[in-house]
Design a protein around this motif. Structure first.
Motif, PDB file in Angstrom:
ATOM      1  N   THR A 189       0.819  -1.208   0.000  1.00  0.00           N
ATOM      2  CA  THR A 189       0.000   0.000   0.000  1.00  0.00           C
ATOM      3  C   THR A 189       0.855   1.262   0.000  1.00  0.00           C
ATOM      4  N   ALA A 190       2.161   1.141   0.238  1.00  0.00           N
ATOM      5  CA  ALA A 190       3.041   2.307   0.169  1.00  0.00           C
ATOM      6  C   ALA A 190       3.280   2.717  -1.279  1.00  0.00           C
ATOM      7  N   CYS A 191       2.946   1.812  -2.200  1.00  0.00           N
ATOM      8  CA  CYS A 191       3.141   2.083  -3.619  1.00  0.00           C
ATOM      9  C   CYS A 191       1.786   2.190  -4.316  1.00  0.00           C
ATOM     10  N   SER A 192       1.738   3.001  -5.377  1.00  0.00           N
ATOM     11  CA  SER A 192       0.508   3.195  -6.129  1.00  0.00           C
ATOM     12  C   SER A 192       0.846   3.470  -7.583  1.00  0.00           C
ATOM     13  N   LYS A 193      -0.192   3.722  -8.386  1.00  0.00           N
ATOM     14  CA  LYS A 193      -0.058   4.044  -9.809  1.00  0.00           C
ATOM     15  C   LYS A 193       0.879   3.067 -10.525  1.00  0.00           C
ATOM     16  N   PRO A 194       0.603   1.784 -10.427  1.00  0.00           N
ATOM     17  CA  PRO A 194       1.506   0.818 -11.071  1.00  0.00           C
ATOM     18  C   PRO A 194       1.333   0.790 -12.583  1.00  0.00           C
ATOM     19  N   SER A 195       2.438   0.512 -13.273  1.00  0.00           N
ATOM     20  CA  SER A 195       2.413   0.217 -14.707  1.00  0.00           C
ATOM     21  C   SER A 195       3.123  -1.119 -14.880  1.00  0.00           C
ATOM     22  N   THR A 196       3.409  -1.483 -16.082  1.00  0.00           N
ATOM     23  CA  THR A 196       4.096  -2.761 -16.297  1.00  0.00           C
ATOM     24  C   THR A 196       5.544  -2.731 -15.834  1.00  0.00           C
ATOM     25  N   THR A 197       6.118  -1.516 -15.714  1.00  0.00           N
ATOM     26  CA  THR A 197       7.535  -1.424 -15.371  1.00  0.00           C
ATOM     27  C   THR A 197       7.835  -0.537 -14.167  1.00  0.00           C
ATOM     28  N   THR A 198       6.877   0.261 -13.674  1.00  0.00           N
ATOM     29  CA  THR A 198       7.150   1.192 -12.578  1.00  0.00           C
ATOM     30  C   THR A 198       5.990   1.240 -11.598  1.00  0.00           C
ATOM     31  N   CYS A 199       6.215   1.926 -10.464  1.00  0.00           N
ATOM     32  CA  CYS A 199       5.158   2.252  -9.517  1.00  0.00           C
ATOM     33  C   CYS A 199       5.618   3.461  -8.713  1.00  0.00           C
ATOM     34  N   LEU A 200       4.692   4.065  -7.987  1.00  0.00           N
ATOM     35  CA  LEU A 200       4.987   5.286  -7.240  1.00  0.00           C
ATOM     36  C   LEU A 200       5.066   4.993  -5.751  1.00  0.00           C
ATOM     37  N   LEU A 201       6.186   5.370  -5.128  1.00  0.00           N
ATOM     38  CA  LEU A 201       6.363   5.212  -3.689  1.00  0.00           C
ATOM     39  C   LEU A 201       6.175   6.565  -3.019  1.00  0.00           C
ATOM     40  N   THR A 202       5.311   6.612  -2.008  1.00  0.00           N
ATOM     41  CA  THR A 202       5.112   7.817  -1.217  1.00  0.00           C
ATOM     42  C   THR A 202       5.650   7.563   0.186  1.00  0.00           C
ATOM     43  N   THR A 203       6.603   8.353   0.639  1.00  0.00           N
ATOM     44  CA  THR A 203       7.227   8.135   1.945  1.00  0.00           C
ATOM     45  C   THR A 203       6.351   8.701   3.051  1.00  0.00           C
ATOM     46  N   TYR A 204       6.643   8.310   4.278  1.00  0.00           N
ATOM     47  CA  TYR A 204       6.023   8.941   5.434  1.00  0.00           C
ATOM     48  C   TYR A 204       6.744  10.246   5.719  1.00  0.00           C
ATOM     49  N   PRO A 205       6.064  11.213   6.328  1.00  0.00           N
ATOM     50  CA  PRO A 205       6.691  12.525   6.564  1.00  0.00           C
ATOM     51  C   PRO A 205       7.921  12.416   7.454  1.00  0.00           C
ATOM     52  N   ASP A 206       8.956  13.168   7.097  1.00  0.00           N
ATOM     53  CA  ASP A 206      10.163  13.257   7.903  1.00  0.00           C
ATOM     54  C   ASP A 206      10.969  14.443   7.384  1.00  0.00           C
ATOM     55  N   SER A 207      12.151  14.643   7.934  1.00  0.00           N
ATOM     56  CA  SER A 207      12.989  15.750   7.481  1.00  0.00           C
ATOM     57  C   SER A 207      13.565  15.441   6.106  1.00  0.00           C
ATOM     58  N   PRO A 208      13.821  16.457   5.275  1.00  0.00           N
ATOM     59  CA  PRO A 208      14.387  16.219   3.942  1.00  0.00           C
ATOM     60  C   PRO A 208      15.709  15.469   3.980  1.00  0.00           C
ATOM     61  N   SER A 209      16.549  15.764   4.954  1.00  0.00           N
ATOM     62  CA  SER A 209      17.856  15.104   5.013  1.00  0.00           C
ATOM     63  C   SER A 209      17.715  13.619   5.301  1.00  0.00           C
ATOM     64  N   TYR A 210      16.806  13.245   6.209  1.00  0.00           N
ATOM     65  CA  TYR A 210      16.618  11.832   6.516  1.00  0.00           C
ATOM     66  C   TYR A 210      16.026  11.093   5.323  1.00  0.00           C
ATOM     67  N   LEU A 211      15.027  11.695   4.684  1.00  0.00           N
ATOM     68  CA  LEU A 211      14.409  11.036   3.535  1.00  0.00           C
ATOM     69  C   LEU A 211      15.414  10.839   2.412  1.00  0.00           C
ATOM     70  N   ALA A 212      16.300  11.810   2.202  1.00  0.00           N
ATOM     71  CA  ALA A 212      17.318  11.662   1.158  1.00  0.00           C
ATOM     72  C   ALA A 212      18.216  10.465   1.442  1.00  0.00           C
ATOM     73  N   ARG A 213      18.629  10.302   2.710  1.00  0.00           N
ATOM     74  CA  ARG A 213      19.495   9.162   3.052  1.00  0.00           C
ATOM     75  C   ARG A 213      18.753   7.844   2.878  1.00  0.00           C
ATOM     76  N   ALA A 214      17.478   7.802   3.275  1.00  0.00           N
ATOM     77  CA  ALA A 214      16.697   6.569   3.144  1.00  0.00           C
ATOM     78  C   ALA A 214      16.467   6.213   1.680  1.00  0.00           C
ATOM     79  N   ILE A 215      16.158   7.205   0.860  1.00  0.00           N
ATOM     80  CA  ILE A 215      15.926   6.969  -0.557  1.00  0.00           C
ATOM     81  C   ILE A 215      17.206   6.494  -1.240  1.00  0.00           C
ATOM     82  N   ALA A 216      18.357   7.055  -0.849  1.00  0.00           N
ATOM     83  CA  ALA A 216      19.629   6.666  -1.462  1.00  0.00           C
ATOM     84  C   ALA A 216      19.932   5.183  -1.266  1.00  0.00           C
TER      85      ALA A 216
END
Length: 248
Positions: A189-216
């Motif tokens: 459920t964290a992902c949506s808008k699926p296609s045959t090759t991709t999907c969209l991940l929406t993170t939970y709210p946090d600071s930009p610096s933490y989200l950048a490290r988690a995404i990396a």
């Protein structure tokens, strides 16, 4: 450790540390049997937490690196709720005394939060667990309150964090289909808008610096769509890593 909710909270805290734990080590830390640890790990997986297990004599458990954590909602073990007192430290080291009726303890991202009704302010509040101190039980029991609008604790926390100053959510296009992403991020459920090759991940709210490290650390290809603050932090992180690779 007899309280299942408290034990699950402690187990998740241990698994979030940057190391691998054997079942025996976890059992000793929590005062239960390895069989109980296996059951608790299954409970975490059912809640959407990506707990990896390795086999063999030196095998163990750890959380998948880079995965955004879903909220973990732990209900109080008591039926008539008990008021508690504590000191709450706010940013800037300002502190205040609080008398509250606890509702739920929820985990999201890297932190734990207590959702409670604040008696002195006659309103609902969300408290970061790491800022609580001098916690005392009062022995005063009151009927359990429902959150306004009938929302659940996970939704309430997400709204609270979104409204908090400095907190943002990121939208990331994962370059894998939804079925593949489901095994690498906490919940489908964290992902949506699926296609045959991709999907969209929406993170939970946090600071930009933490989200950048988690995404990396995401173990799949991705494109960060927004917000600009997270993109800037991720670019700065990439530049530092590139300079480190070329340092003499």
């Amino acid at each position: 450790m007899r309280d299942p909710s408290g034990r699950l909270l402690r187990l998740l805290s241990l698994l979030q540390s940057p190391r691998e734990w054997t079942g025996v080590e976890l059992a000793e830390r929590l005062g239960v049997s390895p069989r109980t640890i296996r059951r608790d790990v299954d409970r975490l997986r059912a809640l959407g937490y990506p707990v990896d297990a390795t086999q063999g004599n030196v095998g163990g458990y750890r959380l998948t690196a880079g995965a955004a954590m879903p909220p973990l909602v732990l209900a109080s073990s008591s039926v008539a709720q008990e008021k508690i007192r504590f000191t709450y430290r706010r940013p800037g080291d300002a502190s205040s005394k609080r008398l509250v009726e606890p509702h739920q303890l929820v985990a999201a991202g890297r932190r734990w939060y207590l959702i409670a009704f604040d008696n002195d302010r006659d309103d609902w509040r969300t408290f970061r667990a790491d800022r609580l101190a001098d916690i005392h039980r009062t022995g005063v029991r009151v009927p359990r309150r429902d959150l306004p609008g009938g929302v659940d604790a996970a939704d309430w926390l997400t709204r609270s964090l979104t409204a908090a100053s400095g907190s943002v959510r990121a939208h990331v296009r994962l370059h894998v289909p939804l079925a593949s992403a489901a095994s690498r991020v906490p919940r489908e459920t964290a992902c949506s808008k699926p296609s045959t090759t991709t999907c969209l991940l929406t993170t939970y709210p946090d600071s930009p610096s933490y989200l950048a490290r988690a995404i990396a650390l995401l173990p799949v290809g991705y494109t960060v769509l927004d917000p600009a603050e997270v993109i800037a932090q991720l670019r700065a992180l990439t530049d530092r890593a590139t300079r480190a690779l070329h340092s003499p």
